[in-house]
Write a protein that holds these residues in place. Structure first.
Motif, PDB file in Angstrom:
ATOM      1  N   TYR A 275      16.288 -14.305  -8.756  1.00  0.00           N
ATOM      2  CA  TYR A 275      16.062 -14.280 -10.205  1.00  0.00           C
ATOM      3  C   TYR A 275      17.347 -14.095 -11.018  1.00  0.00           C
ATOM      4  N   SER A 276      18.469 -13.884 -10.361  1.00  0.00           N
ATOM      5  CA  SER A 276      19.722 -13.662 -11.081  1.00  0.00           C
ATOM      6  C   SER A 276      20.302 -14.992 -11.580  1.00  0.00           C
ATOM      7  N   ASN A 277      21.165 -14.892 -12.588  1.00  0.00           N
ATOM      8  CA  ASN A 277      21.680 -16.101 -13.231  1.00  0.00           C
ATOM      9  C   ASN A 277      23.203 -16.201 -13.288  1.00  0.00           C
ATOM     10  N   SER A 278      23.904 -15.169 -12.884  1.00  0.00           N
ATOM     11  CA  SER A 278      25.350 -15.117 -13.092  1.00  0.00           C
ATOM     12  C   SER A 278      26.131 -15.685 -11.904  1.00  0.00           C
ATOM     13  N   PRO A 279      27.387 -16.080 -12.130  1.00  0.00           N
ATOM     14  CA  PRO A 279      28.214 -16.611 -11.030  1.00  0.00           C
ATOM     15  C   PRO A 279      28.642 -15.553 -10.027  1.00  0.00           C
ATOM     16  N   TYR A 280      28.575 -14.270 -10.442  1.00  0.00           N
ATOM     17  CA  TYR A 280      28.940 -13.187  -9.540  1.00  0.00           C
ATOM     18  C   TYR A 280      27.778 -12.202  -9.419  1.00  0.00           C
ATOM     19  N   ILE A 281      27.671 -11.600  -8.228  1.00  0.00           N
ATOM     20  CA  ILE A 281      26.552 -10.693  -7.933  1.00  0.00           C
ATOM     21  C   ILE A 281      27.080  -9.387  -7.379  1.00  0.00           C
ATOM     22  N   MET A 282      26.479  -8.283  -7.834  1.00  0.00           N
ATOM     23  CA  MET A 282      26.763  -6.949  -7.296  1.00  0.00           C
ATOM     24  C   MET A 282      25.446  -6.266  -6.955  1.00  0.00           C
ATOM     25  N   PHE A 283      25.520  -5.262  -6.075  1.00  0.00           N
ATOM     26  CA  PHE A 283      24.343  -4.493  -5.676  1.00  0.00           C
ATOM     27  C   PHE A 283      24.620  -3.008  -5.888  1.00  0.00           C
ATOM     28  N   VAL A 284      23.651  -2.315  -6.463  1.00  0.00           N
ATOM     29  CA  VAL A 284      23.746  -0.868  -6.642  1.00  0.00           C
ATOM     30  C   VAL A 284      22.446  -0.246  -6.148  1.00  0.00           C
ATOM     31  N   ASP A 285      22.530   0.797  -5.338  1.00  0.00           N
ATOM     32  CA  ASP A 285      21.332   1.505  -4.882  1.00  0.00           C
ATOM     33  C   ASP A 285      20.865   2.476  -5.963  1.00  0.00           C
ATOM     34  N   SER A 286      19.567   2.654  -6.062  1.00  0.00           N
ATOM     35  CA  SER A 286      18.992   3.381  -7.190  1.00  0.00           C
ATOM     36  C   SER A 286      19.258   4.882  -7.182  1.00  0.00           C
ATOM     37  N   ASP A 287      19.745   5.443  -6.081  1.00  0.00           N
ATOM     38  CA  ASP A 287      20.075   6.871  -6.067  1.00  0.00           C
ATOM     39  C   ASP A 287      21.583   7.103  -6.197  1.00  0.00           C
TER      40      ASP A 287
ATOM     41  N   MET B 101      26.394 -14.751 -19.082  1.00  0.00           N
ATOM     42  CA  MET B 101      26.551 -13.517 -18.309  1.00  0.00           C
ATOM     43  C   MET B 101      27.453 -13.759 -17.108  1.00  0.00           C
ATOM     44  N   LYS B 102      28.390 -12.867 -16.905  1.00  0.00           N
ATOM     45  CA  LYS B 102      29.350 -13.050 -15.831  1.00  0.00           C
ATOM     46  C   LYS B 102      28.890 -12.451 -14.508  1.00  0.00           C
ATOM     47  N   VAL B 103      28.179 -11.310 -14.589  1.00  0.00           N
ATOM     48  CA  VAL B 103      27.818 -10.596 -13.359  1.00  0.00           C
ATOM     49  C   VAL B 103      26.351 -10.176 -13.399  1.00  0.00           C
ATOM     50  N   SER B 104      25.642 -10.425 -12.313  1.00  0.00           N
ATOM     51  CA  SER B 104      24.277  -9.932 -12.134  1.00  0.00           C
ATOM     52  C   SER B 104      24.329  -8.705 -11.239  1.00  0.00           C
ATOM     53  N   ILE B 105      23.742  -7.613 -11.697  1.00  0.00           N
ATOM     54  CA  ILE B 105      23.729  -6.371 -10.918  1.00  0.00           C
ATOM     55  C   ILE B 105      22.298  -6.111 -10.465  1.00  0.00           C
ATOM     56  N   ILE B 106      22.101  -6.127  -9.162  1.00  0.00           N
ATOM     57  CA  ILE B 106      20.757  -6.016  -8.582  1.00  0.00           C
ATOM     58  C   ILE B 106      20.532  -4.594  -8.082  1.00  0.00           C
ATOM     59  N   VAL B 107      19.441  -3.975  -8.563  1.00  0.00           N
ATOM     60  CA  VAL B 107      19.126  -2.591  -8.192  1.00  0.00           C
ATOM     61  C   VAL B 107      17.717  -2.538  -7.593  1.00  0.00           C
ATOM     62  N   PRO B 108      17.591  -2.430  -6.266  1.00  0.00           N
ATOM     63  CA  PRO B 108      16.263  -2.231  -5.666  1.00  0.00           C
ATOM     64  C   PRO B 108      15.784  -0.811  -6.000  1.00  0.00           C
ATOM     65  N   VAL B 109      14.540  -0.686  -6.410  1.00  0.00           N
ATOM     66  CA  VAL B 109      14.024   0.623  -6.823  1.00  0.00           C
ATOM     67  C   VAL B 109      12.751   0.937  -6.050  1.00  0.00           C
ATOM     68  N   TYR B 110      12.763   2.065  -5.364  1.00  0.00           N
ATOM     69  CA  TYR B 110      11.534   2.529  -4.702  1.00  0.00           C
ATOM     70  C   TYR B 110      11.489   4.054  -4.754  1.00  0.00           C
ATOM     71  N   ASN B 111      10.537   4.585  -5.505  1.00  0.00           N
ATOM     72  CA  ASN B 111      10.338   6.033  -5.621  1.00  0.00           C
ATOM     73  C   ASN B 111      11.655   6.763  -5.877  1.00  0.00           C
ATOM     74  N   ALA B 112      12.341   6.310  -6.921  1.00  0.00           N
ATOM     75  CA  ALA B 112      13.668   6.847  -7.221  1.00  0.00           C
ATOM     76  C   ALA B 112      13.695   7.612  -8.543  1.00  0.00           C
ATOM     77  N   GLU B 113      12.553   8.156  -8.974  1.00  0.00           N
ATOM     78  CA  GLU B 113      12.475   8.772 -10.293  1.00  0.00           C
ATOM     79  C   GLU B 113      13.494   9.892 -10.499  1.00  0.00           C
ATOM     80  N   LYS B 114      13.881  10.555  -9.445  1.00  0.00           N
ATOM     81  CA  LYS B 114      14.800  11.683  -9.547  1.00  0.00           C
ATOM     82  C   LYS B 114      16.216  11.240  -9.922  1.00  0.00           C
ATOM     83  N   TYR B 115      16.598  10.034  -9.510  1.00  0.00           N
ATOM     84  CA  TYR B 115      17.976   9.588  -9.689  1.00  0.00           C
ATOM     85  C   TYR B 115      18.124   8.340 -10.566  1.00  0.00           C
ATOM     86  N   LEU B 116      17.026   7.691 -10.892  1.00  0.00           N
ATOM     87  CA  LEU B 116      17.092   6.367 -11.511  1.00  0.00           C
ATOM     88  C   LEU B 116      17.831   6.361 -12.849  1.00  0.00           C
TER      89      LEU B 116
END
Length: 323
Positions: A78-90, A1-16
């Protein structure tokens, strides 16, 4: 895997669903998606599991609700890839965002790449303003990006518009501080202080959703957190021995903090109630630079009434100007 995409999720059912779907449909398929459920009380946790059952690249972690900084730190862990990205859950991302950022960071041999984004407010899409030149910033030039982050978040303080090297994060022991406000600014500051090659590209790849709640209203319960930010910035620029280099930016952030507290206190409580908190700040090392900024000068000279009146005048002038 080249990229790990991390998405924090908290009460995001409307947009998840929209968020995760935009990630699973990326043109770059060699990715892993980490959904960090921060002990949601709505159906977000269940929705994360459902997505994991649909796509083997998705891993779900249910953690104690400590905050978004902890969720992102767990994602990095917990990610394993050489590159990391972040996306917000909304929010959501353009279908070629990962491919575009990955290609740019590999070809330019940069430690980070930042793209442009689109703000989505009440259905309206607003492109962000281009501030810096689109190019690779080398060595001392990275300071231009760092300077742009201060005094209001500007445009390069948000982590969701970039791709990062895991090696830089691990070698420099960079992590998200225990903050509930401007935690991404502090993370980016330390990350960039460890970079000698950063690229900025023009592509608008990220869709940042802004809810209808006013910015001031969203900050009224974060007064204590807002006051922590100058401390964190000050500790970092002293840690990396660059206080002299970023003294103007430090004062800009301090002034912005004072203005934010003034606006919040003025609208939601008595200004005098929190005036005592101003007196607790103690940036002795940077005090000698206070002549560069009127607000910080009044702060350091403990001219509280003068500062209060000055902020009121500025508020009235801005109101008249907007008319």
């Amino acid at each position: 895997m080249k990229v790990s995409i991390i998405v924090p999720v908290y009460n995001a059912e409307k947009y998840l669903d929209k968020c995760v779907e935009s990630i699973t449909k990326q043109t770059e398929e060699d990715i892993e998606i980490l959904l960090i459920d921060d002990d949601s009380t709505d159906s977000s946790g269940r929705m994360c599991e459902e997505w994991a059952n649909k796509d083997s690249r998705i891993r779900v972690f249910h953690i104690e609700n400590i905050g978004v900084s902890n969720a992102r730190n767990q994602g990095i862990k917990y990610s394993n890839s050489p590159y990391i990205m972040f996306v917000d859950s909304d929010d959501w991302i353009r279908k070629d965002m990962v491919e575009c950022l990955l290609k740019n960071i590999e070809e330019s041999k940069s430690q980070a790449v930042f793209c442009n984004y689109i703000t989505v407010r009440d259905g309206e899409e607003i492109p962000c303003e281009g501030i810096l030149e689109y190019k690779v910033y080398r060595s001392d030039e990275v300071a231009k990006i760092i300077s742009n982050m201060f005094g209001g978040g500007r445009y390069y303080s948000s982590i969701w518009r970039g791709i990062y090297e895991r090696e830089v994060i691990e070698n420099s022991k960079i992590y998200f501080r225990d903050l509930k406000f401007a935690e991404d600014l502090v993370f980016n500051l330390e990350y960039l202080l460890n970079c000698n090659r950063v690229k900025i590209i023009k592509d608008e790849l990220y869709y940042y959703r802004v809810n209808s709640t006013s910015a001031l209203q969203s900050l009224k319960n974060k007064v204590d957190e807002i006051q922590k930010v100058p401390y964190e910035i000050y500790s970092l620029i002293t840690k990396y021995n660059c206080l002299e280099k970023y003294s103007v930016e430090m004062l800009s952030e301090l002034s912005l903090t004072v203005k934010r507290l003034f606006d919040i206190n003025n609208k939601y409580s008595n200004f005098k109630v929190n005036a005592a908190n101003f007196r607790k700040w103690n940036f002795k090392e940077i005090e000698k630079y206070s002549n560069n900024d009127r607000i910080s000068k009044m702060y350091f000279q403990r001219k509280w009434i003068k500062l209060y009146v000055y902020l009121w005048i500025e508020k009235i002038k801005n109101h008249i100007h907007r008319k």
